[in-house]
Write an enzyme that holds these catalytic residues in place. Structure first.
Site, PDB file in Angstrom:
ATOM      1  CG  LEU A   1      22.924  75.235  72.347  1.00 32.16           C
ATOM      2  CD1 LEU A   1      22.401  73.658  72.689  1.00 32.16           C
ATOM      3  CD2 LEU A   1      22.726  75.464  71.101  1.00 32.16           C
TER       4      LEU A   1
ATOM      5  CD  GLU B   1      25.226  78.020  68.506  1.00 36.48           C
ATOM      6  OE1 GLU B   1      25.707  76.720  68.999  1.00 36.48           O
ATOM      7  OE2 GLU B   1      23.932  78.196  68.037  1.00 36.48           O
TER       8      GLU B   1
ATOM      9  CG  PHE C   1      32.164  71.368  68.252  1.00 34.98           C
ATOM     10  CD1 PHE C   1      33.308  70.462  68.351  1.00 34.98           C
ATOM     11  CD2 PHE C   1      31.553  71.042  69.398  1.00 34.98           C
ATOM     12  CE1 PHE C   1      33.648  69.177  68.948  1.00 34.98           C
ATOM     13  CE2 PHE C   1      31.728  70.141  70.302  1.00 34.98           C
ATOM     14  CZ  PHE C   1      32.724  69.165  70.054  1.00 34.98           C
TER      15      PHE C   1
ATOM     16  N   PRO D   1      24.988  79.696  62.906  1.00 31.53           N
ATOM     17  CG  PRO D   1      23.772  78.409  64.196  1.00 31.53           C
ATOM     18  CD  PRO D   1      25.240  78.539  63.592  1.00 31.53           C
TER      19      PRO D   1
ATOM     20  CG  HIS E   1      30.618  67.939  66.313  1.00 32.94           C
ATOM     21  ND1 HIS E   1      29.307  67.735  65.790  1.00 32.94           N
ATOM     22  CD2 HIS E   1      30.484  67.995  67.719  1.00 32.94           C
ATOM     23  CE1 HIS E   1      28.312  67.825  66.995  1.00 32.94           C
ATOM     24  NE2 HIS E   1      28.980  67.899  67.970  1.00 32.94           N
TER      25      HIS E   1
END
Length: 328
Positions: free
Chosen positions: A61, A63, A86, A92, A132
């Site tokens: 995880l 980005e 999403f 990031p 989201h």
């Protein structure tokens, strides 16, 4: 004649990825949970089992790491398709998008291109928590060097995704999760492409030209059908690619009608509707019979679910906006 399947939009994403993975060994899918789990929306379901962990890669995880890794892959000749779960989680990795994805060809004087397609579901309407549901496509459309695609139908999704993956330059591919499973459409089994940068006319009409894309295209067509009962005939233009915009299609539709509305769920200020309005002013001013009406999200942070239906342009709000343009 090619065989077809009736697919939802998210199934068309999966079919498009499968087709390109099978067609080109340089295509690699990567992202959080895209492998064994099949993605948060199951857009990559089954691909890991068929193509293996070297081509459908589960990542941490992170980005910035996902996008940065894809930049390196693309620079070395692969065709990576990174997924961000999403679109609100892309921030990031924004430095990688702006500083590397968008500029690599220019910085290297075309010695290197970046044939990569950054996928992410965008938009609201599914009762998700914060980060989201944003619709911030203007961020990416503003960045020279990026193509930005926002499909609205299953058929277009598979064809546009193929074009994006095969393109020598980077593409941001934003998928409208509100209509991921809203309806089905016949999608050919065989490989095909839909050109980037070309709009599609979803409905013909002579009174008002209505420009839209993504999740709002379906609602806009419904609003246009309702208005037809009152004698207002709308030409609905689905832009499909918001960078580059199909300026010719925008101008031609406006010249036929003299009136226009633009519908998107992104915030109104600084959104694509303003750019489309500017194109009309610059290239078709003498045809104008009324101010261009913008039907959009509000200039506030995206609300939690209690106010979500009020924030998103509804069919009724779209009808009201088009009616204002028609009756001015």
């Amino acid at each position: 004649m090619s065989e077809t399947q009736n697919l939802t939009l998210v199934q068309a994403v999966r079919d498009g990825l499968h087709t390109e993975l099978a067609r080109d060994d340089d295509v690699v899918v990567l992202g959080q949970d895209v492998g064994k789990n099949g993605g948060v929306f199951r857009a990559t379901e089954g691909l890991y089992d068929e193509f293996g962990g070297d081509r459908v890669v589960d990542t941490p995880l992170a980005e910035s790491g996902i996008i940065g890794c894809a930049v390196g892959m693309a620079a070395m000749g692969m065709r990576p398709v990174p997924e961000i779960q999403f679109s609100g989680f892309m921030y990031p990795g924004y430095d990688q998008i702006v500083s590397h994805m968008a500029r690599f060809r220019t910085r290297t004087r075309s010695r290197f291109t970046l044939p990569m397609t950054l996928r992410a579901p965008y938009g609201g309407g599914i009762r998700a928590p914060e980060h989201h549901s944003e619709s911030k496509e203007a961020f990416y459309a503003h960045e020279a060097g990026l193509k930005v695609v926002m499909p609205s139908t299953p058929y277009d999704t598979k064809g546009l995704l193929a074009s994006a993956i095969r393109d020598p330059d980077p593409v941001v591919f934003l998928e409208p999760k509100l209509v991921y499973r809203a309806f089905r459409e016949a999608v050919p089994d065989e490989p095909y492409t839909v050109p980037l940068g070309e709009a599609a006319t979803r409905r013909e009409g002579e009174d008002v030209a209505v420009f839209t894309y993504g999740a709002m295209a379906r609602r806009t067509v419904e609003a246009a059908e309702n208005l037809a009962e009152d004698g207002i005939e709308c030409e609905v233009v689905d832009l499909r690619t918001i960078s580059p915009l199909d300026r010719e299609a925008i101008v031609e539709a406006f010249e036929r009608t003299g009136r226009a509305a633009v519908v998107h769920e992104a915030p109104k200020s600084g959104g694509l509707a303003a750019e489309i309005t500017s194109i009309i002013q610059e290239e078709a001013l003498l045809y104008q019979e009324a101010p261009v009406k913008r039907v959009a999200g509000f200039d506030v942070p995206y609300p939690l679910y209690a106010l979500e239906d009020y924030y998103l342009p509804s069919v009724k709000r779209i009808e009201e906006g088009i009616r204002e343009a028609a009756e001015f």
